[in-house]
Design an enzyme around this catalytic site. Sequence first.
Site, PDB file in Angstrom:
ATOM      1  N   LEU A 139      80.343 151.502  65.253  1.00  0.00           N
ATOM      2  CA  LEU A 139      80.942 150.313  64.643  1.00  0.00           C
ATOM      3  C   LEU A 139      81.331 150.742  63.234  1.00  0.00           C
ATOM      4  CD1 LEU A 139      78.317 147.535  65.586  1.00  0.00           C
ATOM      5  CD2 LEU A 139      80.519 147.956  66.679  1.00  0.00           C
ATOM      6  N   ASP A 140      82.427 150.183  62.699  1.00  0.00           N
ATOM      7  CA  ASP A 140      82.790 150.473  61.300  1.00  0.00           C
ATOM      8  C   ASP A 140      81.611 150.117  60.394  1.00  0.00           C
ATOM      9  OD1 ASP A 140      85.316 150.889  62.326  1.00  0.00           O
ATOM     10  OD2 ASP A 140      86.169 149.034  61.557  1.00  0.00           O
ATOM     11  N   ALA A 141      81.541 150.772  59.246  1.00  0.00           N
ATOM     12  CA  ALA A 141      80.431 150.525  58.306  1.00  0.00           C
ATOM     13  C   ALA A 141      80.284 149.038  57.982  1.00  0.00           C
ATOM     14  CB  ALA A 141      80.642 151.333  57.025  1.00  0.00           C
ATOM     15  N   ASN A 142      81.422 148.321  57.834  1.00  0.00           N
ATOM     16  CA  ASN A 142      81.350 146.909  57.456  1.00  0.00           C
ATOM     17  C   ASN A 142      81.501 145.946  58.632  1.00  0.00           C
ATOM     18  OD1 ASN A 142      80.682 147.259  54.821  1.00  0.00           O
ATOM     19  ND2 ASN A 142      82.775 147.254  54.080  1.00  0.00           N
ATOM     20  N   THR A 143      81.429 146.467  59.856  1.00  0.00           N
ATOM     21  CA  THR A 143      81.395 145.593  61.026  1.00  0.00           C
ATOM     22  C   THR A 143      79.933 145.521  61.475  1.00  0.00           C
ATOM     23  OG1 THR A 143      83.638 146.173  61.696  1.00  0.00           O
ATOM     24  CG2 THR A 143      82.215 145.248  63.390  1.00  0.00           C
TER      25      THR A 143
END
Length: 309
Positions: A139-143
């Site tokens: 998952l993306d760092a901010n997801t």
Amino acid sequence: MGEQRSLPVPDGLEGERLDAALARLFGFSRTRAAELIAAGDVLLDGSAPAKSDRVHAGAWLDVVIPAPPAAPVPVAEPVPGMRVLHEDDDIVVIDKPIGVAAHPTVGWTGPTVLGGLLGAGHRVATSGAAERQGIVHRLDANTTGAMVVAKSETAYSRLKRAFKERTVEKRYHALVQGHPDPLRGTVDAPIDRHPAGDGRFAVVAGGKPSITHYDTIEAFRAASLLDIRLETGRTHQIRVHMSAIRHPCVGDLAYGADPRLAARLGLTRQWLHAFSLGFEHPATGEWVSFTSDHPADLARALEIVRAES
């Protein structure tokens, strides 16, 4: 120290821009080529050139190709707010908080899922590159949201195959600007790196096939809450596809979201959450599924949007 390469410009590159010629000769991106030129690592007939200079067949190129940076290793330290949703001998499913990358990468100095698991005493599979042990998807760092990590070698290979063969059900909730028309649909558009070379991705002809199914759960005055099912798992796929249909995730400034709306909702990242994850358990073969509640920042933003509608 890097590797020194010296060679004449081949006839086939006559008249090409220097950055394009280097990219074709050595197989790296034009952005990377421009960086080497700017760093003084390229000489053309003994002089320092500009990236836009045209090259001529037979001109002499001297290039220093820097050694690739060493792969970073995970730092074993507990990650605050990272909850375990399920654990057994083969897998651990976590609820990933904001600001945590899946595994270490060059240039990322923040916390990682892998480091957090190791720091809390969990065992993970050792297959794959050392910095990505047990990581079968990201998952993306901010997801935020549900993410599975393999603990056994069997789980690693079976889950890797399941993600590759698209037998995993990945469901996300996304708050997007405006109202998609139709209210439910599919975005089927190829994705690759953005031509700007700034770390973003984009719908690009000839990119990797990418398919996103969406359905509207709730429509508000300024935004819509979508249930999204991913058929493929490209980097930034939902963010790119929603932006491509002119309904970027609220708060996703990198992909064209309205900064005023983000500020009003107190969002410092895209409103995107990996709500549920379902797959065949790698050891038992039975279908298992895990869900993750909306974290505080997204829940609060949703409340505000709902109250304003």
